[in-house]
Write an enzyme that holds these catalytic residues in place. Structure first.
Site, short mmCIF file in Angstrom:
data_model
loop_
_atom_site.label_atom_id
_atom_site.label_comp_id
_atom_site.label_asym_id
_atom_site.label_seq_id
_atom_site.Cartn_x
_atom_site.Cartn_y
_atom_site.Cartn_z
N ILE A 90 46.57 -25.29 76.00
CA ILE A 90 45.43 -24.38 76.09
C ILE A 90 45.64 -23.18 75.15
N ASP A 124 56.41 -17.72 72.59
CA ASP A 124 56.57 -19.01 73.28
C ASP A 124 58.02 -19.45 73.10
N ASN A 125 58.62 -19.99 74.16
CA ASN A 125 60.01 -20.47 74.02
C ASN A 125 60.06 -21.95 73.62
N PHE A 155 49.50 -17.31 79.17
CA PHE A 155 49.49 -18.75 79.46
C PHE A 155 50.89 -19.27 79.80
N LYS A 195 54.05 -26.22 84.47
CA LYS A 195 52.82 -26.63 85.17
C LYS A 195 52.85 -28.01 85.82
N SER A 223 44.86 -21.10 88.56
CA SER A 223 44.51 -22.51 88.68
C SER A 223 43.72 -22.73 89.97
N TYR A 229 54.44 -25.20 92.42
CA TYR A 229 53.69 -24.77 91.24
C TYR A 229 52.49 -23.91 91.66
N LYS A 248 51.57 -19.69 91.24
CA LYS A 248 50.33 -19.07 90.73
C LYS A 248 49.75 -18.10 91.77
N ASN A 253 48.69 -36.42 84.17
CA ASN A 253 47.26 -36.15 84.35
C ASN A 253 46.41 -37.30 83.83
N LEU A 254 45.21 -37.39 84.41
CA LEU A 254 44.38 -38.57 84.17
C LEU A 254 43.99 -38.75 82.70
N GLY A 301 49.29 -35.38 98.19
CA GLY A 301 48.86 -34.03 97.83
C GLY A 301 47.50 -33.97 97.15
P1 NAD Z 1 51.52 -26.05 78.19
O1 NAD Z 1 52.80 -26.46 78.83
O2 NAD Z 1 50.96 -26.90 77.10
O3 NAD Z 1 51.64 -24.55 77.66
C1 NAD Z 1 52.44 -23.59 78.27
C2 NAD Z 1 53.29 -22.95 77.17
O4 NAD Z 1 54.13 -21.95 77.74
C3 NAD Z 1 54.21 -23.95 76.48
O5 NAD Z 1 54.05 -23.84 75.08
C4 NAD Z 1 55.62 -23.53 76.91
O6 NAD Z 1 56.58 -23.79 75.91
C5 NAD Z 1 55.41 -22.05 77.17
N1 NAD Z 1 56.35 -21.47 78.14
C6 NAD Z 1 56.66 -21.92 79.38
N2 NAD Z 1 57.55 -21.09 79.96
C7 NAD Z 1 57.82 -20.10 79.08
C8 NAD Z 1 58.66 -18.96 79.09
N3 NAD Z 1 59.42 -18.68 80.15
N4 NAD Z 1 58.68 -18.15 78.01
C9 NAD Z 1 57.91 -18.42 76.94
N5 NAD Z 1 57.11 -19.50 76.86
C10 NAD Z 1 57.05 -20.32 77.92
O7 NAD Z 1 50.45 -25.89 79.37
P2 NAD Z 1 48.87 -25.61 79.29
O8 NAD Z 1 48.18 -26.81 79.83
O9 NAD Z 1 48.51 -25.09 77.96
O10 NAD Z 1 48.74 -24.48 80.40
C11 NAD Z 1 48.70 -23.10 80.07
C12 NAD Z 1 48.63 -22.30 81.35
O11 NAD Z 1 47.48 -22.69 82.10
C13 NAD Z 1 49.83 -22.51 82.28
O12 NAD Z 1 50.17 -21.28 82.87
C14 NAD Z 1 49.29 -23.47 83.32
O13 NAD Z 1 49.96 -23.34 84.55
C15 NAD Z 1 47.84 -23.04 83.42
N6 NAD Z 1 46.96 -24.10 83.91
C16 NAD Z 1 46.90 -25.30 83.25
C17 NAD Z 1 46.09 -26.32 83.74
C18 NAD Z 1 46.03 -27.66 83.06
O14 NAD Z 1 45.54 -28.61 83.68
N7 NAD Z 1 46.46 -27.80 81.81
C19 NAD Z 1 45.31 -26.11 84.90
C20 NAD Z 1 45.38 -24.88 85.53
C21 NAD Z 1 46.21 -23.87 85.02
N1 UFG Z 2 44.51 -39.84 88.78
C1 UFG Z 2 44.60 -41.21 88.83
N2 UFG Z 2 45.54 -41.82 88.06
C2 UFG Z 2 46.39 -41.13 87.23
C3 UFG Z 2 46.28 -39.71 87.20
C4 UFG Z 2 45.34 -39.10 88.00
O1 UFG Z 2 43.85 -41.88 89.55
O2 UFG Z 2 47.24 -41.75 86.56
C5 UFG Z 2 43.46 -39.17 89.58
C6 UFG Z 2 44.00 -38.19 90.61
O3 UFG Z 2 44.29 -38.85 91.82
C7 UFG Z 2 42.84 -37.20 90.71
C8 UFG Z 2 42.26 -37.19 89.29
O4 UFG Z 2 42.69 -38.40 88.69
O5 UFG Z 2 41.86 -37.70 91.59
C9 UFG Z 2 42.73 -36.03 88.44
O6 UFG Z 2 44.15 -35.97 88.46
P1 UFG Z 2 44.96 -35.03 87.45
O7 UFG Z 2 46.42 -35.29 87.71
O8 UFG Z 2 44.47 -35.22 86.07
O9 UFG Z 2 44.54 -33.57 87.89
P2 UFG Z 2 44.69 -32.81 89.28
O10 UFG Z 2 43.31 -32.46 89.73
O11 UFG Z 2 45.54 -33.53 90.21
O12 UFG Z 2 45.48 -31.49 88.85
C10 UFG Z 2 45.21 -30.76 87.64
C11 UFG Z 2 46.51 -30.15 87.16
C12 UFG Z 2 46.99 -29.12 88.13
C13 UFG Z 2 45.91 -28.11 88.34
C14 UFG Z 2 44.66 -28.79 88.84
C15 UFG Z 2 43.56 -27.81 89.05
O13 UFG Z 2 47.50 -31.14 87.00
O14 UFG Z 2 48.11 -28.45 87.59
O15 UFG Z 2 44.26 -29.78 87.90
O16 UFG Z 2 43.42 -27.00 87.95
F1 UFG Z 2 46.31 -27.21 89.26
#
Ligand code: NAD
Ligand code: UFG
Length: 350
Positions: free
Chosen positions: A15, A34-35, A83, A87, A127, A151, A155, A207-208, A306
């Site tokens: 993101i 970013d680390n 960000f 996660k 989230s 996780y 948050k 993730n799906l 879950g």
């Molecule tokens: P991502 O893992 O691609 O990006 C997170 C970045 O943070 C990575 O580049 C990682 O190297 C960096 N990072 C982690 N810990 C660190 C630290 N201690 N110091 C410096 N850098 C660090 O994940 P994303 O999907 O881009 O998610 C971004 C944010 O959005 C996260 O906080 C995540 O929890 C939140 N979020 C993501 C989703 C999703 O489905 N992708 C949903 C809800 C919330």
């Molecule tokens: N699913 C499958 N097969 C897979 C993966 C997922 O059927 O291989 C289903 C899950 O059961 C769910 C849907 O697809 O019904 C979406 O699943 P994701 O794992 O893609 O997403 P979640 O809604 O479980 O969770 C995501 C992130 C979480 C975040 C949440 C809400 O992984 O970190 O969205 O933002 F918190």
């Protein structure tokens, strides 16, 4: 007028890299910390290819207070978009201390450094996972919180810390109060339309959408659908999928809002970022096949522990107060995810 500088923690990630593109294109200077724990530097090279502009990159951990302080001393930071975080839900159950240390302690260090530098404008990646059980599948911001894994709890803890900071400002009648937007993302998917940046999960995706993409390209044999006996329209789980570019545009709207009248006295407010519509696993697979012309084999597996049956956003508050709403439809999300996957079958290589 000088450009405002935005510090993007986690800016090399999925993101964050999309946020860098939108911020640069909106005329901001961008500094990334970013680390690289879950990302590759190549993502930021691609950001440059898309925008023709550079970000300033620091490879540092947000828990490293002196490294972070040096970044704040070096740049005239206006707002932080935070960000950086770990996660993966399953991993957080196996390694809770690692998750709390990285996400909660990391945020505390960031906030201390911000306070010392008197930079108090923050947009935080929260989230939908912070919500607890509810009678309605459509979640509004006032619904009770009750995350069910480390996780999600990390948050929710950070949200509490940020609300406490804002409350302390009103007790202390602070002259430069905190201004904070907590953005609760639903399910971000898709990629930049250039196909140059996208989601690059390590190993087998959880993730799906990345899973479906890797099946379509032949890296994985089939999708396991986790349950087809939920009380939903086709029995499979329903989520609110949102295009990652729409999602990051919400952050720019949040920066604007924090600078406006509504936050003049400071404050901390949560906003859902979702489309406001649910989509089932089968609908995702069918749309993927239709848009890409690829077969996506699947089988039905047991429910995943879950998982909720159905969860989607009430996005009205973000429309009313941030003047933001998602614009891209599911076809665009799928087409862009597929463009990224097919142009980068092995993700970023460097
Ligand atoms: P991502 O893992 O691609 O990006 C997170 C970045 O943070 C990575 O580049 C990682 O190297 C960096 N990072 C982690 N810990 C660190 C630290 N201690 N110091 C410096 N850098 C660090 O994940 P994303 O999907 O881009 O998610 C971004 C944010 O959005 C996260 O906080 C995540 O929890 C939140 N979020 C993501 C989703 C999703 O489905 N992708 C949903 C809800 C919330
Ligand atoms: N699913 C499958 N097969 C897979 C993966 C997922 O059927 O291989 C289903 C899950 O059961 C769910 C849907 O697809 O019904 C979406 O699943 P994701 O794992 O893609 O997403 P979640 O809604 O479980 O969770 C995501 C992130 C979480 C975040 C949440 C809400 O992984 O970190 O969205 O933002 F918190």
């Amino acid at each position: 007028m000088n450009k405002q500088t935005i510090l993007v923690t986690g800016g090399a990630g999925y993101i964050g890299s999309h946020a860098c593109v939108e911020l640069l294109q909106a005329g901001f200077e961008v500094v990334v910390v970013d680390n690289l724990a879950n990302s590759k530097l190549e993502s930021l090279d691609r950001v440059r290819q898309i925008t023709g502009q550079n970000v300033r990159f620091y490879q540092a951990d947000i828990r490293d207070k002196s490294a972070l302080t040096a970044v704040f001393n070096q740049h005239d930071i206006h707002t932080v978009i935070h960000f950086a975080g770990l996660k993966a839900v399953g991993e957080s159950c196996q390694q809770p201390l690692h998750y709390y240390h990285n996400n909660v302690y990391g945020t505390l260090v960031l906030l201390e450094v911000m306070a010392e530098a008197n930079i108090k404008q923050l947009v935080f990646s929260s989230s939908a996972t912070v919500y607890g059980e509810s009678d309605s599948p459509q979640y509004s911001e006032h619904f009770p919180l009750g995350p069910i894994n480390p996780y999600g709890r990390s948050k929710a803890m950070i949200e509490d810390i940020l609300r406490d900071l804002a409350a302390a400002d009103s007790i202390n009648q602070s002259s430069s109060p905190w201004k904070m937007a907590l953005l609760r993302y639903f399910n971000p998917i898709g990629a930049h339309e250039s196909g140059l940046i996208g989601e690059d999960p390590n190993g087998i995706p959880n993730n799906l959408m990345p899973y479906v993409s890797q099946v379509a390209i032949g890296k994985l044999p089939r999708v396991s659908i986790f349950g087809d006996d939920y009380p939903t329209r086709d029995g499979t789980g329903v989520r609110d999928y949102i295009h990652v570019v729409d999602l990051v545009k919400g952050h720019i709207k949040a920066i604007d809002t924090l600078q406006g009248d509504a936050f003049r006295q400071g404050g901390c407010k949560a906003y859902n970022l979702g489309v406001g519509r649910g989509c089932s696993v089968l609908e995702i697979i069918n749309t993927f096949e239709k848009v890409t012309g690829r077969k996506v084999p699947y089988n039905i597996s047991p429910r995943r522990a879950g998982d909720l049956a159905e969860c989607y956003a009430n996005p009205e508050l973000a429309l009313k107060e941030l003047q933001w709403q998602a614009e891209k439809n599911l076809e665009a999300m799928v087409a862009d995810a597929w463009r990224w996957q097919s142009m980068n079958p092995d993700g970023y290589v460097r």
